[in-house]
Enzyme design. Structure first.
Site, PDB file in Angstrom:
ATOM      1  N   HIS A  93      74.758  77.388  73.764  1.00 38.10           N
ATOM      2  CA  HIS A  93      75.603  78.312  72.990  1.00 38.10           C
ATOM      3  C   HIS A  93      77.074  78.082  73.296  1.00 38.10           C
ATOM      4  O   HIS A  93      77.933  78.315  72.449  1.00 38.10           O
ATOM      5  CB  HIS A  93      75.164  79.749  73.224  1.00 38.10           C
ATOM      6  CG  HIS A  93      73.882  80.056  72.501  1.00 38.10           C
ATOM      7  ND1 HIS A  93      72.661  80.069  73.131  1.00 38.10           N
ATOM      8  CD2 HIS A  93      73.642  80.279  71.195  1.00 38.10           C
ATOM      9  CE1 HIS A  93      71.728  80.311  72.233  1.00 38.10           C
ATOM     10  NE2 HIS A  93      72.290  80.445  71.045  1.00 38.10           N
TER      11      HIS A  93
ATOM     12  N   GLU B  42      62.015  79.036  64.225  1.00 38.41           N
ATOM     13  CA  GLU B  42      62.576  78.219  65.305  1.00 38.41           C
ATOM     14  C   GLU B  42      61.556  77.943  66.410  1.00 38.41           C
ATOM     15  O   GLU B  42      61.874  77.314  67.403  1.00 38.41           O
ATOM     16  CB  GLU B  42      63.863  78.839  65.854  1.00 38.41           C
ATOM     17  CG  GLU B  42      63.864  80.327  66.004  1.00 38.41           C
ATOM     18  CD  GLU B  42      65.257  80.893  66.341  1.00 38.41           C
ATOM     19  OE1 GLU B  42      66.202  80.131  66.594  1.00 38.41           O
ATOM     20  OE2 GLU B  42      65.363  82.128  66.372  1.00 38.41           O
TER      21      GLU B  42
ATOM     22  N   ASP C  84      66.694  75.650  68.287  1.00 36.48           N
ATOM     23  CA  ASP C  84      65.513  76.030  69.055  1.00 36.48           C
ATOM     24  C   ASP C  84      64.271  75.279  68.596  1.00 36.48           C
ATOM     25  O   ASP C  84      63.427  74.916  69.412  1.00 36.48           O
ATOM     26  CB  ASP C  84      65.285  77.546  68.958  1.00 36.48           C
ATOM     27  CG  ASP C  84      66.203  78.282  69.917  1.00 36.48           C
ATOM     28  OD1 ASP C  84      66.329  77.831  71.072  1.00 36.48           O
ATOM     29  OD2 ASP C  84      66.811  79.282  69.511  1.00 36.48           O
TER      30      ASP C  84
ATOM     31  N   CYS D  56      70.127  77.126  59.529  1.00 38.58           N
ATOM     32  CA  CYS D  56      71.354  77.596  60.180  1.00 38.58           C
ATOM     33  C   CYS D  56      71.546  76.995  61.559  1.00 38.58           C
ATOM     34  O   CYS D  56      72.457  77.373  62.287  1.00 38.58           O
ATOM     35  CB  CYS D  56      71.393  79.121  60.231  1.00 38.58           C
ATOM     36  SG  CYS D  56      70.043  79.816  61.186  1.00 38.58           S
TER      37      CYS D  56
HETATM   38  C1  PEP Z   1      68.911  77.916  66.217  1.00 36.16           C
HETATM   39  O1  PEP Z   1      68.111  78.061  67.154  1.00 36.16           O
HETATM   40  O2  PEP Z   1      68.981  76.875  65.526  1.00 36.16           O
HETATM   41  C2  PEP Z   1      69.859  78.995  65.897  1.00 36.16           C
HETATM   42  C3  PEP Z   1      70.639  78.927  64.840  1.00 36.16           C
HETATM   43  O3  PEP Z   1      69.916  80.070  66.756  1.00 36.16           O
HETATM   44  P1  PEP Z   1      70.706  80.042  68.163  1.00 36.16           P
HETATM   45  O4  PEP Z   1      71.476  78.746  68.236  1.00 36.16           O
HETATM   46  O5  PEP Z   1      71.610  81.230  68.190  1.00 36.16           O
HETATM   47  O6  PEP Z   1      69.602  80.129  69.155  1.00 36.16           O
HETATM   48 MG    MG Z   2      67.840  80.030  67.963  1.00 33.27          MG
END
Ligand code: PEP
Ligand code: MG
Length: 577
Positions: A194, A437, A461, A508
């Site tokens: 993140h 995910e 994920d 996303c």
């Molecule tokens: C993902 O896992 O691709 C996602 C968009 O969620 P995050 O990166 O916040 O886990």
């Molecule tokens: Mg995620």
């Protein structure tokens, strides 16, 4: 002498600036016995250290730039309050007298017992406050040990500096952005962490996983950071410097040239319309999404509203935040994802305590929310109430089985009933979607699609769980492969499950904003992409140069391919056709 280091290029851009090394290791604590006539003086030394630490924090607080969000100041206020609390300002003085020991050792003992209290708490949020106690305790210790207080994110003005740290949390990254740093380099962390995502969305060049960076790089020396190549050059010679200055200019010119695409629709040469939406972490990112002319918000990561602050935001505060966002983008969908706390978003990793075993496989996201309705219900109520003020969509992260989905749907139904009784307005048709995910959810995508209004593929994920690679562990980063045939088959399966069930599928994860994969994803049938605003125009430039019919043959071969190195070559071909 010029020195070159390499790591993982996690956020592109070239920065040229002075190194600022952050040392956050635990200070070495001496222990010694005092003579009875030394005790009063030791207590005075301790009290003076508390006063100095408070003055340091006050002065940081005064230097926070005016436009900085209120939560950053709150973060400092929390530390000031802790300094004044008797647990830190009085208890160590008692220990000095009782044990006849030095002040540093008394603080160490007091910190150990406070940490133990935090460790025994059940509330995962309160547990994270432990880090604050440690940070404040270390500040007092550094004063006592006469160690220069090294710059934590908010302590000195870092404009243009290249910050070198062992690791940074997403919260640190926010603080650093407010200091207008030039780039950052960390010893640990992977490109899908993140922290890396934040760096990309904040447009901060970043290189992660540079082992021993703090041993090789010296404070104040000149550095070049190339965030695309994952390269750091220390003390460059004139020719190298000139080369990178030129490269920096060229990159800026390219980004400026993309701006003319802002108003153009995203559409392939054969007329397929594509929706390009934005991912946001903070309500303030809305401006960037608007500037990039995003078709909506495909992912709002609400957990950032819960970080860098003292206490949880209540229903009313969340309602106001969500409502404000919906009203600032009135005619476009805003997808609010329910809390995804846990894994790398719950602790800042510097607490010195034992890390949880397998946090990414643990109590995270929807699992945590369903376990703790006190956390989840106010958020659901806030989102539903906000839905009366715009085109709100609700999205559930980390679903792994349909029972979890049914539990959430039941809770939402219960809340709708409550809100009606209380006379609150809400949109009864608010679309509810789920993130795909977890591989199990991807394989069962049809089952989810039958009960949801949309799906969104979280590739960060999905890849982590499919390939069994911790997305924040740089040691296994070389295995993180979006082109692994298993990953591509799961993505394709989810997209076709959406088509079979007549619901839209978006993506996303970071893959959606990476131009190396744009044509591949279009060819697999994806028509909704959500990414950081900074990526949007570049992705649009690829879409607008693509003819879907030219991709068909290549996509067939890619789906038939069993080896990711060959897939990579086939994807290259797609990109150059
Ligand atoms: C993902 O896992 O691709 C996602 C968009 O969620 P995050 O990166 O916040 O886990
Ligand atoms: Mg995620």
């Amino acid at each position: 002498m010029t020195l070159m280091l390499s790591g993982i290029g996690a956020s592109r851009g070239i920065a040229i600036g002075k190194a600022h090394v952050i040392e956050r290791g635990q200070p070495e604590i001496p222990e010694y016995q005092l003579l009875p006539d030394q005790i009063d003086n030791e207590v005075i030394r301790f009290q003076q250290a508390i006063t100095t630490a408070s003055q340091q924090l006050e002065s940081i607080r005064e230097r926070i730039p005016a436009h900085t969000p209120a939560d950053i100041a709150t973060f400092i206020d929390t530390h000031l309050l802790m300094l004044r609390d008797s647990a830190l300002s009085e208890a160590p003085a008692r220990i000095i007298r009782e044990r006849q020991c030095n002040a540093e050792w008394a603080i160490r003992l007091q910190l150990d017992s406070l940490v133990q209290v935090f460790d025994e708490m059940d509330d995962p949020y309160l547990k994270t406050r432990k880090d604050d106690v440690i940070h404040v305790g270390n500040r007092i210790l550094r004063v006592l040990l006469n160690q220069e207080t090294q710059a934590h994110a908010a302590e000195v003005l870092l404009e243009g500096a290249i910050v070198i740290a062992d690791d940074l949390t997403p919260a640190d990254t926010i603080l650093l952005q407010h200091q207008h740093i030039g780039a950052f380099v960390t010893e640990y962390g992977g490109p899908m962490s993140h922290t890396a995502i934040m760096a990309r969305s904040l447009n901060i060049p970043a290189v992660l996983g540079v082992h021993h960076a703090r041993e090789y790089l010296r404070n104040e020396e000149q550095l070049i950071v190339d965030g695309s190549q994952g390269v750091i050059i220390a003390d460059p010679d004139k020719r190298t410097l000139k080369h990178y200055q030129k490269k920096q200019k060229k990159e800026r010119r390219y980004l400026t040239s993309l701006r003319k695409l802002t108003r153009a629709p995203a559409m392939t040469l054969d007329g397929a319309a594509v929706s390009l939406q934005a991912n946001i972490e903070l309500p303030g990112d809305m401006d960037d999404a608007r500037k990039a002319n995003a078709a909506g918000i495909g992912l709002y990561r609400t957990e950032f509203l819960f970080m860098n602050r003292n206490g949880l935001p209540d229903e009313e505060e969340q309602y106001q935040a969500y409502r404000h966002m919906l009203e600032s983008l009135p005619d476009r969908p805003v997808t609010i994802r329910t809390l995804d706390l846990g894994a790398d978003k719950s602790t800042d990793g510097h607490d010195g305590g034992a890390p949880p075993t397998n946090p990414a496989l643990g109590l995270r996201a929807i699992r945590l929310c369903l376990r703790d309705p006190g956390l989840f219900k106010p958020q659901l109520r806030a989102i539903l109430r906000a839905s009366a003020h715009g085109k709100c969509r609700l999205m559930i992260p980390m679903l792994s089985n349909t029972q979890e989905l049914f539990q959430v749907l039941c809770l939402i139904e219960e809340i709708r009933h409550e809100l009606r009784e209380e006379g609150h307005a809400f949109d009864p048709e608010m679309p509810i979607g789920g993130m795909i995910e977890v591989p199990a959810a991807a394989i069962s995508a049809d089952a989810f699609a039958q009960h949801l209004d949309f799906l969104s593929i979280g590739t960060n994920d999905l890849i982590q769980y499919t390939l069994a690679i911790d997305r924040i562990d740089d040691e296994v980063n070389y295995l993180f492969d979006p082109l692994h045939p298993a990953v591509l088959h799961l993505i394709h399966h989810v997209i076709t499950a959406g088509q079979r069930n007549g619901i839209p599928v978006s993506m996303c994860g970071e893959m959606a904003g990476d131009i190396r994969y744009t044509r591949l994803l279009l060819g697999l049938g994806l028509r909704e992409f959500s990414m950081q605003s900074t990526r949007l125009l570049e992705v649009k430039s690829i879409i607008n140069k693509t003819r879907l019919s030219d991709l068909e043959d290549g996509i067939r071969r890619i789906l038939d391919c069993q080896h990711s190195d060959i897939t990579a070559a086939l994807v290259e071909d797609l990109n150059h056709s």
